[in-house]
Write a protein that holds these residues in place. Structure first.
Motif, PDB file in Angstrom:
ATOM      1  N   UNK A 169       0.940  -1.268   0.081  1.00  0.00           N
ATOM      2  CA  UNK A 169       0.014   0.004   0.230  1.00  0.00           C
ATOM      3  C   UNK A 169       0.826   1.411   0.001  1.00  0.00           C
ATOM      4  N   UNK A 170       2.062   1.204   0.711  1.00  0.00           N
ATOM      5  CA  UNK A 170       2.697   2.456   0.738  1.00  0.00           C
ATOM      6  C   UNK A 170       3.388   2.515  -0.511  1.00  0.00           C
ATOM      7  N   UNK A 171       3.967   1.551  -1.395  1.00  0.00           N
ATOM      8  CA  UNK A 171       4.449   1.493  -2.639  1.00  0.00           C
ATOM      9  C   UNK A 171       3.508   2.239  -3.670  1.00  0.00           C
ATOM     10  N   UNK A 172       2.069   1.744  -3.375  1.00  0.00           N
ATOM     11  CA  UNK A 172       1.143   2.506  -4.606  1.00  0.00           C
ATOM     12  C   UNK A 172       0.909   3.963  -4.067  1.00  0.00           C
ATOM     13  N   UNK A 173       0.756   4.106  -2.889  1.00  0.00           N
ATOM     14  CA  UNK A 173       0.383   5.527  -2.493  1.00  0.00           C
ATOM     15  C   UNK A 173       1.589   6.610  -2.991  1.00  0.00           C
ATOM     16  N   UNK A 174       2.576   6.086  -3.342  1.00  0.00           N
ATOM     17  CA  UNK A 174       3.943   7.000  -3.819  1.00  0.00           C
ATOM     18  C   UNK A 174       3.702   7.096  -5.335  1.00  0.00           C
ATOM     19  N   UNK A 175       2.706   6.502  -6.069  1.00  0.00           N
ATOM     20  CA  UNK A 175       2.673   6.712  -7.377  1.00  0.00           C
ATOM     21  C   UNK A 175       1.854   7.667  -7.769  1.00  0.00           C
ATOM     22  N   UNK A 176       2.196   8.752  -8.761  1.00  0.00           N
ATOM     23  CA  UNK A 176       1.711   9.987  -9.050  1.00  0.00           C
ATOM     24  C   UNK A 176       0.302   9.991  -9.565  1.00  0.00           C
ATOM     25  N   UNK A 177       0.090   8.899 -10.561  1.00  0.00           N
ATOM     26  CA  UNK A 177      -0.800   8.863 -11.391  1.00  0.00           C
ATOM     27  C   UNK A 177      -2.198   7.828 -10.826  1.00  0.00           C
ATOM     28  N   UNK A 178      -2.308   7.964  -9.374  1.00  0.00           N
ATOM     29  CA  UNK A 178      -3.295   7.064  -8.769  1.00  0.00           C
ATOM     30  C   UNK A 178      -4.508   7.575  -8.854  1.00  0.00           C
ATOM     31  N   UNK A 179      -5.553   6.739  -9.243  1.00  0.00           N
ATOM     32  CA  UNK A 179      -7.056   7.669  -9.463  1.00  0.00           C
ATOM     33  C   UNK A 179      -7.481   7.548  -8.004  1.00  0.00           C
ATOM     34  N   UNK A 180      -8.617   8.300  -8.009  1.00  0.00           N
ATOM     35  CA  UNK A 180      -9.302   8.681  -6.666  1.00  0.00           C
ATOM     36  C   UNK A 180      -9.639   7.398  -6.176  1.00  0.00           C
ATOM     37  N   UNK A 181     -10.377   6.613  -6.827  1.00  0.00           N
ATOM     38  CA  UNK A 181     -11.030   5.555  -6.288  1.00  0.00           C
ATOM     39  C   UNK A 181      -9.849   4.460  -6.029  1.00  0.00           C
ATOM     40  N   UNK A 182      -8.851   4.114  -6.787  1.00  0.00           N
ATOM     41  CA  UNK A 182      -7.717   3.362  -6.322  1.00  0.00           C
ATOM     42  C   UNK A 182      -7.030   3.815  -5.331  1.00  0.00           C
ATOM     43  N   UNK A 183      -7.016   5.131  -4.852  1.00  0.00           N
ATOM     44  CA  UNK A 183      -6.249   5.771  -3.821  1.00  0.00           C
ATOM     45  C   UNK A 183      -7.147   5.326  -2.575  1.00  0.00           C
ATOM     46  N   UNK A 184      -8.491   5.461  -2.522  1.00  0.00           N
ATOM     47  CA  UNK A 184      -9.389   5.076  -1.655  1.00  0.00           C
ATOM     48  C   UNK A 184      -9.403   3.787  -0.980  1.00  0.00           C
TER      49      UNK A 184
END
Length: 635
Positions: free
Chosen positions: A58-73
């Protein structure tokens, strides 16, 4: 107290999984989006099976800049729940707060409700109960704007979580039972299969001592968990079954189940569940006559919950630990573990802002007492081994203190049981065994705080036995008592889980049903009228054709009103008088809209005007052209 996951993991299981919704700011190629969705889905799956791995992903995914709102949630949900299971309360709370801020953006209504549900689960698992409650209330507000079936999904999971709070943090398993049963009924009505809801119900039934019912629900929950491939829930339900078997003396089968469960929980890194299973194993070993093994197992269980935000789980382990010391005659160990348990109780009370109990703690743990205890310990450390007489005196003093502590604990438990018995007696009608008027008022007030399902309302039914005085005069008061008991028994068979039934006074009874439409209220009234009436044999060779009259009204009374159950009682009473004008009948008043310029009080005084204007519906079992004015004034 609820066992292992009630305080932390179970709310996570009950939060609705944030999957399957379209992105509102998708970027990149379709292939990249598919890969990202796969990574997020894997994180959500690992958050319970392998929490540390899920936190890292999860920490790795949250560092990606192009994460959509839904995927971020979704990723924040994964992080919050996995961090909570790993014991990182701070990181879990931060993830929940970020989710709350994120859903303030423009998102689909259903997605926002799911996000708030997940945030509530994260806060709940981290011990932030007040923030969890706020999130659950927000879910309910959003769910009211959704279609009925979709809203019911949110309502079922939220009610089950609220039941956990009542049982685990407010020490109210009786109140929690109502929430769990309503959650199960709503889930069944929309075909929702959530084994965690059944597991929560099992925990509460065990705490209430309803072991036979708990075993039946465990069978149902295991079957559902296998269908849903919820392996962690299966193992927890098996552990609860073993715990019940231990209380029944079935030690051999219980040990076989616990051995299998512990092995599975070690493999899945289910540390809270493992702690609970080990605590049960410690109890089994102690009862089987191996207190040394019981002590070692209890210490091992404590290593899995020490320093975690799991007060309920820690209490279970500490009690097993104390019992093992006591079985070995190690009074110093009992004192030390008892002090930990006492400190944990005080810390939990402070965390929940129970000011009166916190003040009691401050008074009972004065600074002088702490200094005196510290001095005694220092003196014992420097005392010479040759001073045998002094050591014997010290041991005698410690033993006396232990006896006082144990006597105090025993007296407290006895007093609590007596108080519970007194509360039960004071809330029960001695003849029928139903709630009395005062207890019914308390239950109705609790029902008022539970919002009805959209399109439905809670409904009060007042039931009066026709010509009851003739029964007493013609057959004797004992026959009248038999009729009242017979009516009470019939009401018990007719009511649903969550309904309130009570003896309202004399020959009058009350029944309150949550979540009914006007048509359903009429159906219930007709069923009550039919089933409660009929011939009763009151004396040898003599029978009485008993009939009843019923009146009902909903609360809130008007569609968008805020009228409470007291207002509904008065209108149900007016409807009852209208029915008794005919007798052997039923009648109901149902508010549609409050007349323009009128107040609720004016409608209460002159409901016939509102009926004529069409703002209030009058429903009866017989043809009626007008309301009996004298009867209405008599109400």
């Amino acid at each position: 107290m609820p066992t292992p996951f009630a305080a932390r993991l179970l709310p996570c299981l009950l939060g609705l999984v944030l999957l399957g919704l379209p992105s509102s700011r998708a970027q990149g190629t379709v292939a990249a989006g598919t890969e990202r969705a796969s990574q997020v889905a894997r994180c959500l799956k690992l958050r319970r099976d392998a929490p540390p791995v899920a936190v890292a992903q999860a920490e790795s995914l949250l560092r990606e800049a192009d994460l959509t709102v839904e995927d971020e949630a979704k990723t924040l949900s994964c992080l919050g729940i996995a961090a909570g299971l790993s014991g990182d309360r701070k990181r879990a709370v931060e993830a929940g707060a970020r989710m709350e801020r994120l859903v303030l953006t423009e998102l689909a209504l259903a997605f926002r409700a799911r996000a708030y549900s997940q945030a509530g689960s994260v806060f709940h698992g981290a011990g932030q109960i007040h923030r969890a409650e706020a999130a659950y209330l927000r879910v309910q507000d959003l769910a009211r704007q959704l279609p009925a079936d979709e809203a019911a999904l949110f309502q079922a999971t939220t009610l089950s979580n609220i039941g956990l709070i009542h049982a685990g943090y407010l020490d109210s398993p009786e109140v929690a039972d109502g929430f769990h049963r309503k959650a199960l009924a709503i889930a069944a009505s929309v075909g929702l299969e959530d084994p965690a809801i059944l597991h929560n119900h099992v925990l509460n039934l065990v705490r209430l001592g309803r072991t036979a019912e708990a075993l039946a629900v465990i069978d149902q929950g295991e079957a559902m968990a296998h269908r849903r491939q919820a392996r962690a829930v299966v193992e927890r339900l098996r552990a609860e079954r073993a715990g019940i078997w231990i209380t029944q003396g079935r030690l051999g089968p219980a040990q076989q189940v616990l051995t299998s469960v512990i092995r599975a929980q070690q493999t899945s890194a289910d540390t809270p569940g493992l702690a609970g299973s080990l605590a049960k194993l410690s109890t089994l070993q102690r009862i089987a006559g191996d207190p040394a093994a019981a002590l070692a197992t209890a210490r091992r269980a404590w290593s899995h919950v020490d320093g975690t935000p799991q007060p309920q789980k820690q209490r279970e382990v500490l009690r097993a630990w104390m019992a093992a010391h006591a079985a070995l005659g190690q009074t110093d160990g009992v004192m030390a573990v008892g002090a930990r348990l006492h400190a944990l109780e005080m810390e939990t009370l402070k965390a929940q802002r129970l000011a009166s109990l916190a003040e009691l703690q401050a008074r009972s743990e004065s600074a002088a007492a702490q200094r005196e205890l510290q001095a005694m310990r220092h003196k014992a450390q420097i005392q010479s081994l040759n001073e045998e007489r002094t050591r014997l005196l010290r041991n005698a003093g410690v033993a006396a203190m232990i006896l006082l502590v144990m006597a105090g604990v025993g007296f407290g438990l006895l007093q609590r049981r007596k108080n519970q018995q007194l509360r039960t007696v004071s809330a029960t009608d001695p003849l029928t065994g139903l709630r009395n008027r005062r207890a019914a008022g308390t239950a109705l007030q609790a029902m008022s705080t539970q919002r009805a399902t959209p399109g439905m309302r809670h409904v009060l039914f007042l039931i009066d036995i026709d010509h009851f005085k003739q029964v007493n005069d013609g057959f004797g008061h004992h026959a009248g008592d038999d009729v009242l008991v017979d009516i009470a028994d019939a009401l018990r068979t007719l009511c649903r889980p969550g309904d309130v039934i009570a003896r309202w006074g004399g020959e009058e009874f009350l029944m309150a049903c949550p979540d009914l439409t006007a048509a359903q209220a009429c159906t219930v009234a007709a069923r009550l009228h039919e089933r409660l009436g009929g011939a009763r044999k009151l004396a040898p060779g003599r029978a009485w054709d008993l009939t009843v009259s019923l009146g009902f009204a909903p609360f809130p009374f008007f569609e968008e009103g805020r009228e409470g159950w007291e207002y509904a009682i008065r209108l149900a009473d007016r409807a009852l008088y209208a029915a008794k004008d005919r007798r052997n009948a039923w009648a109901g008043l149902w508010g549609r809209t409050l007349p323009e310029g009128a107040s609720a009080a004016s409608v209460l005084e002159e409901p016939e005007n509102a009926v004529r204007s069409g703002n209030v519906d009058l429903m009866t079992s017989y043809a009626i052209e007008r309301l009996p004015k004298a009867a209405l004034r008599a109400a």
